[in-house]
Design an enzyme around this catalytic site. Structure first.
Site, short mmCIF file in Angstrom:
data_model
loop_
_atom_site.label_atom_id
_atom_site.label_comp_id
_atom_site.label_asym_id
_atom_site.label_seq_id
_atom_site.Cartn_x
_atom_site.Cartn_y
_atom_site.Cartn_z
N ASN A 48 0.83 -1.26 0.21
CA ASN A 48 0.09 -0.04 0.14
C ASN A 48 0.78 1.33 0.05
O ASN A 48 1.69 1.29 0.70
CB ASN A 48 -0.99 0.05 1.06
CG ASN A 48 -0.43 -0.14 2.41
OD1 ASN A 48 0.64 -0.79 2.61
ND2 ASN A 48 -0.98 0.57 3.52
N GLU A 61 -2.79 -4.83 -2.96
CA GLU A 61 -3.15 -5.73 -4.06
C GLU A 61 -3.34 -5.20 -5.31
O GLU A 61 -2.72 -5.80 -6.55
CB GLU A 61 -4.68 -6.14 -3.82
CG GLU A 61 -4.99 -6.87 -2.18
CD GLU A 61 -5.33 -6.00 -1.23
OE1 GLU A 61 -4.52 -4.91 -1.11
OE2 GLU A 61 -6.11 -6.35 -0.23
ZN LIG Z 1 -8.07 -2.52 -2.03
#
Ligand SMILES: [Zn+2]
Length: 137
Positions: A48, A61
């Site tokens: 992230n 992701e």
């Molecule tokens: Zn997400």
């Protein structure tokens, strides 16, 4: 649906755990690492990446998907998602949709740094995604 983890899953979790250390999360302190294995058995990682504007933050992701696709490897087979603590984190709705573009039935392994594990499938998490076939021909 929960499935049993295999040796390949644990290896993917190990790679995602290492990637997680590179997460850029100065605001939330919530570091996430993801590792995607392709059908060619290559592994692509993502973390992230937060932003001071908050809304431009991207999840681990999707970062992993973009890394895979950007390297010309878009036949995705499985993803491991690792978070800190004792809870597991499902991918958010946006990430589920992006993953479904490439592999609607892919294996999803949820893990945390406390040893928690759960294996499922994207089709269980997002049973009716918007697909390329959904577009008018
Ligand atoms: Zn997400």
């Amino acid at each position: 649906m929960t499935e049993t983890l295999g040796p390949g899953d644990e290896e993917l979790v190990r790679v995602a755990t290492l990637a997680r250390q590179r997460a850029y999360a100065p605001y939330s302190k919530y570091k996430v690492g993801a590792a995607i294995r392709s059908k060619r058995n290559k592994v692509h990682t993502g973390v992230n990446v937060e932003n001071a504007s908050y809304g431009l933050t991207i999840c681990a992701e999707r970062a992993a998907v973009f890394a895979a696709v950007g390297s010309g490897d878009n036949q995705l087979d499985a993803i491991a998602i690792v978070v800190d603590g004792d809870k597991l984190a499902n991918p958010c709705g946006a990430c589920r949709q992006v993953l479904a573009e490439f592999a609607p039935d892919m294996r999803v392994i949820l893990a945390n740094t406390s040893g928690g594990r759960k294996a499922t499938t994207l089709s269980a998490l997002l049973p009716e995604p918007f697909r390329p076939e959904s577009l008018p021909s």
